[in-house]
Design an enzyme around this catalytic site. Structure first.
Site, short mmCIF file in Angstrom:
data_model
loop_
_atom_site.label_atom_id
_atom_site.label_comp_id
_atom_site.label_asym_id
_atom_site.label_seq_id
_atom_site.Cartn_x
_atom_site.Cartn_y
_atom_site.Cartn_z
N SER A 374 74.07 29.95 124.41
CA SER A 374 74.87 29.53 125.64
C SER A 374 76.31 30.06 125.59
CB SER A 374 75.09 27.89 125.64
OG SER A 374 75.86 27.37 126.56
N CYS A 375 76.59 30.45 126.91
CA CYS A 375 77.95 30.97 127.14
C CYS A 375 78.70 30.47 128.36
CB CYS A 375 77.98 32.33 127.37
SG CYS A 375 76.96 33.06 128.40
N SER A 376 79.98 30.45 128.09
CA SER A 376 80.71 29.89 129.36
C SER A 376 80.66 30.59 130.51
CB SER A 376 82.45 29.38 128.75
OG SER A 376 82.89 30.95 128.51
N TYR A 377 81.22 30.08 131.68
CA TYR A 377 81.16 30.74 132.56
C TYR A 377 82.16 31.96 132.79
CZ TYR A 377 78.14 27.81 134.97
OH TYR A 377 76.87 27.05 135.38
N ARG A 380 79.91 34.50 131.35
CA ARG A 380 79.04 35.06 132.37
C ARG A 380 79.76 36.01 133.38
NH1 ARG A 380 75.20 29.92 133.02
NH2 ARG A 380 75.50 29.09 130.74
N ASN A 386 72.75 34.06 128.52
CA ASN A 386 72.13 33.12 127.54
C ASN A 386 71.01 34.25 127.10
OD1 ASN A 386 73.75 31.16 127.98
ND2 ASN A 386 72.39 29.92 128.88
N GLU A 437 69.25 18.00 131.50
CA GLU A 437 68.79 18.31 132.73
C GLU A 437 67.86 17.36 133.03
OE1 GLU A 437 67.16 22.26 133.26
OE2 GLU A 437 66.52 21.91 135.16
#
Length: 975
Positions: A374-377, A380, A386, A437
């Site tokens: 997972s990576c932060s915005y 991104r 990801n 989710e």
DNA sequence: ATCCTCCCCTAC
DNA sequence: TAAGGTAGGGGAGGAT
């Protein structure tokens, strides 16, 4: 073997994890690293970890020094088990956290001064009886916990609490570890000392390949995909359970409404409800990162990635790695696949891959093949995605911050998201998608609250943020597709309502890859047809799409690109398969090692099946075998490399969950393949064609319930305590509303009821009280009711005397014949045999359907209990007694299994359930009746099958007739 | 036609 | 170093 669930049966969430060994290993690691680094002054804080929140005296830095010196652990960012050290906390923070573990720093200093761990409860920052820890001390056997002199005069409860909070499950191991450390305050790497023997044994057992006995547990403990999968499955089951055990009253809605009204810009209701449903989709923003930086404000706004890799660190060289060859094989295969699907010559196809940016094997800086979970915005924005390899990501963004996984944290946040304290306290029309989710059907909620979609979103998102510490985004639309796409638009940390007027324009620019169900293959296929967006795809006819993609997929895509989606939310899920696979670290030297691993994996699958209480009929072995062109050494350390996949399955004559049978079958499948064990790179076992099992309801188990005491307990006690959550049923808590206009303070639902006309079966008309009608009085002294909750029980007046007349068995009731109508699922074996077999479903449960398997199983697992075979309880007697001797949880479980069985209902089963419920009514156990009847209603509604609807109708008639006899009124039913 | 089996694909 | 799991939907093609 990993053991799950046996230690904390009272806590579903913990039961899921159960990685005892790994936990202990982790703990030992903590101790050993500390022991290596520090010369310790004491062991006061053995097993205690802290996180410092805000300004304290001594300061966080000083505490950071102190803790390891005294055997404790200091965490720079908060872990789920930490004690929180704080001198004061802002009110908002307190509101949103459990204060049970918030302790003043004096606890630390005083303990050190006293040279012993003092009772932390004397130092709680907030003493609130409601949030005090509710420990089930009886769960831990006292004699295991005597922590002898090393802990000085430590309060026993405090010891227990510290241990429980730190999930130290195996007391024995704990003691051993502590003692070892006590004995020698020396680096444990010194090979001369006895402890080191132990330690070196331990480091030997750091599982490198699947040959190591601890490998499976070690691997799963570190596998993000495994955690994601298990957490998701757990949460789906959790939602099932919530719906099953809930009475569907939502008192918290009143607070929610107040909070919404407190917003500055209170709007009047928009025309939300003109066209059908409003679906909400909630998605946490870059979940793993958000959880990971909850307590790392320094990382906010920076490019962050969750990964195992620590960054630009040198990696050991491995002989024989040929990244170029391996990556090319992947690309060729992909190109070939695409060529076949599209007709484009393979040589004209250029494949883009996530390996493109990755450096050579010998490039230390950008060569890491650790995947980004997972990576932060911010990351991104630099092009990081990801699933990308760390090496490639670092090339795109050299200052990318790598943070470690915090699986406990994910679990905790997911639980917060799904537990009663957030969404579920307002509605249970929830479909769990994964740990971060969910879909929520908000139609009823919005109607009830009479608030706007946007206001609801604002308040819910805020609530999630304060309770979890993580941001989320929500999307709304008229169906699940729309809500999902809306969320995508809303991200990050936003909300978006895709109203029906917007849909057409909105869809036009949606990229096909963004449609759920359109992955890499499909997207490439469509692109080769010349389409990248929904708007573009709309020009294709249904027939064309179906020809290219198949009937269902084609139709689905045809609808999706227009924003249409008729798939309803699924609130209840039924398992169809159980599997376990490992495609990492598989390196065998010989067949023996391979079979040993298959055996271990079988144990894993078996234990999962047991947890799920299922039997299976089909076993599949899945092998990944190195492709002959692939280098023997894989590009990724211990990865599977470029492989061919082999699936072989075998159908068993009978459903089973027998570990011996599974293992034998799997090994036999493997032998048949005649594969060189040295070439194996992945192994998986899958069990399908499942059917429910309730091992506890075998004969021996059942006779226990016919014990006189139990019967008396069930029927005569006014206060009983059989609720599995420990809730006490207490008649004094019961309130009943009488007469006049219904004020309905308790059941917001009722308002809807009165507003909306009843659509369903006309029978229901009789059950409804019209708004003006008076309610009857119920003798509260005769009702058992759950403690701590308000009543949702409403009894409608009898409508005339007609209802007192005996209930006619509906002639159309035809459960013994298969309906010619639509079929659901796979009928067991074949439809004919299931209908002609003498045993019905309930009987199978009661007397053991797979008698051989089950009894073997049963004997194995209950050697001590099997003694209780009071043979006087013959099947016949049991039949006569029906279900009435069973605890109601068992009946609920049985009812659930029946509904999930995928079989056609039989009349004898229906009668049995109806009979049980009638008895509950006679017993004035209305609370349980209410839950079971509503559960039956919801599930039969979902099954949407006329045979099951008849089951419900029949049961309801029986129940209502008993109600009329006992109370002179009918039970009020949610519709 | 409708199934079963063996895949492939997708999602998180 | 690195932790590439798992469940479900559906298509292709053969069996019934």
């Amino acid at each position: 073997m990993r053991r799950r669930g046996d230690k904390f049966p009272d806590n579903g969430f913990e039961a899921w994890g159960g990685y005892m060994q790994a936990k202990i290993a982790k703990l030992e690691d903590q101790f050993s690293t500390k022991a290596e680094k520090e010369s310790k002054l004491s062991n006061i804080f053995n097993g205690v970890s802290i996180f410092v929140n805000g300004f304290t005296k001594p300061s966080a830095d000083e505490l950071k020094e102190l803790m390891p010196q005294h055997g404790g652990v200091y965490h720079t960012y908060q872990r789920s088990n930490d004690f929180i050290i704080a001198s004061n906390l802002p009110d908002t923070k307190v509101k949103n956290m459990s204060t049970a573990k918030v302790v003043r720093p004096e606890w630390i200093t005083d303990s050190i001064a006293a040279k012993q761990l003092l009772d932390y409860r004397q130092y709680l920052l907030y003493k609130n009886s409601r949030t005090q820890p509710q420990l089930k001390f009886n769960k831990i056997k006292k004699d295991h916990v005597k922590c002898d002199t090393q802990n000085g005069g430590m309060h026993e409860d405090a010891i227990l609490y510290a241990k429980e909070m730190n999930h130290i499950i195996n007391e024995y191991t704990f003691k051993e570890t502590s003692k070892e450390l006590d004995m020698c305050n020396v680096p444990t790497s010194n090979p001369k000392l006895p402890v080191v023997e132990n330690k070196s044994k331990k480091s030997d057992s750091v599982a490198k390949t699947a040959v190591d006995p601890n490998f499976i547990s070690e691997f799963y403990n570190n596998s993000r995909l495994h955690h994601i999968s298990q957490l998701g499955a757990f949460l789906k089951q959790h939602v099932n359970d919530l719906r099953e055990n809930n009475d569907f009253t939502f008192p918290a809605r009143a607070v929610l409404k107040k909070n919404i009204q407190a917003l500055n810009n209170v709007q009047q209701i928009e025309a939300n409800f003109d066209s059908g449903k409003i679906i909400m989709h909630i998605d946490m923003d870059c979940f793993f990162v958000s959880v990971g930086i909850r307590n790392r404000p320094d990382l906010l706004g920076k490019p962050v990635a969750v990964t195992h890799s620590k960054g630009k660190q040198g990696r050991p060289k491995r002989e024989g790695v040929d990244r170029y060859t391996e990556f090319n094989l992947y690309k060729q295969k992909q190109a070939h696949k695409l060529g076949k699907a599209t007709g484009i010559p393979v040589k004209d196809i250029e494949i883009k891959s996530r390996v493109d940016l990755i450096a050579d094997e010998d490039d230390d800086e950008y060569g890491s093949m650790s995947e980004i979970a997972s990576c932060s915005y911010e990351a991104r924005a630099k092009g990081i995605t990801n699933g990308m390899f760390m090496g490639a990501a670092l090339r795109l963004c050299p200052n990318l911050q790598a943070i470690p996984y915090d699986f406990d944290g994910y679990k905790e946040v997911a639980y917060t998201l799904y537990e009663y304290n957030t969404i579920a306290q307002y509605t249970l029309d929830v479909e769990a998608v994964s740990c971060d989710e969910m879909y929520v059907d908000c139609t009823e909620l919005l109607n009830d609250l009479k608030v706007s979609v946007q206001d609801l979103a604002t308040v819910l998102r805020q609530e999630i943020k304060t309770k979890t510490g993580c941001p989320c985004s929500t999307g709304f639309g008229g169906n699940r597709l729309q809500s999902r796409l809306a969320t995508k638009r809303a991200k990050p940390d936003g909300q978006f309502f895709l109203t029906s007027e917007l849909v057409e324009d909105f869809m036009f620019n949606i990229h096909l890859k963004d449609l759920p169900g359109v992955g890499r293959q499909m997207a490439q296929k469509l692109e080769s047809l010349g389409h990248q967006t929904c708007g573009s795809l709309q020009t294709l006819t249904l027939g064309l799409l179906q020809r290219h993609l198949g009937n269902k997929t084609g139709a689905q895509l045809f609808n999706q690109c227009r924003g249409r989606d008729s798939n309803p939310l699924t609130f209840h899920t039924v398992r169809k398969s159980v599997s376990a696979e490992v495609n990492y670290g598989i390196r065998f030297e010989n067949n023996a090692q391979c079979y040993e691993f298959l055996k271990q994996l079988s144990v894993e699958v078996h234990s999962r099946m047991q947890q799920l209480k299922v039997l299976g009929k089909c076993i599949t072995l899945r092998l990944m075998v190195r492709d002959e062109k692939a280098p023997i050494e894989t590009a990724k350390f211990m990865g599977h490399g470029f492989c061919n996949v082999i699936n072989k399955s075998s159908s068993l004559p009978n459903s089973t969950n027998d570990i011996e049978i599974i293992t034998k079958e799997v090994i036999s499948l493997c032998k048949k393949q005649k594969i060189d064990p040295k070439e194996m790179r992945g192994v998986g076992i899958q069990v399908t064609r499942l059917e429910p099992l309730n091992a506890k309801l075998t004969k021996g188990g059942i006779s226990k319930f016919f014990n006189k005491n139990v019967t008396q307990h069930t029927f005569n006690s006014k206060i009983i305590s059989e609720d599995e959550n420990g809730a006490i049923f207490d008649i004094n808590q019961f309130k009943f509303e009488d007469g006049g206009e219904p004020k309905l303070p308790i059941t917001p639902k009722k308002e809807n009821k009165l507003l909306s006309p009843i659509k369903k079966s006309p029978k229901f008309g009789l059950l409804k009280s019209s708004p003006g009608k008076k309610r009857g009085i119920l003798d509260i002294n005769q009702i058992k009711f759950k403690d701590g909750r308000e009543s949702k029980l409403l009894i409608t007046p009898i409508k005339g005397n007609k209802l007192l007349s005996p209930i006619k068995k509906s002639p159309k009731f035809s459960l013994l014949k298969p309906s010619p109508g639509k079929k659901r699922g796979r009928p067991p074996n074949n439809a004919k045999s299931s209908l002609t077999t003498s045993k019905n479903f309930m009987d199978k449960f009661l007397y053991g359907q797979n008698q051989v398997n089950e009894q073997i199983q049963y004997k194995k697992e209950n050697k001590d209990q099997i003694l209780c075979n009071d043979e006087k309880n013959t099947n016949e007697e049991l039949s006569q007694q029906g279900l009435s001797g069973l605890p109601w949880e068992k009946v609920r479980e049985l009812l659930r299994a029946w509904l999930d069985s995928g079989q056609s209902p039989k009349f004898c089963d229906t009668k049995m359930i109806a009979g049980y419920l009638s008895k509950l009514v006679l017993n004035k156990d209305i609370d349980k009746v209410y839950i079971l009847v509503n559960y039956l209603k919801r599930r039969t509604d979902e099954l949407n099958n006329s045979m099951w609807t008849e089951v419900y109708d029949y049961v309801l008639e029986e129940v209502q007739s008993s109600m009329v006899v006992v109370y002179g009124k009918k039970l009020w039913i949610n519709d």
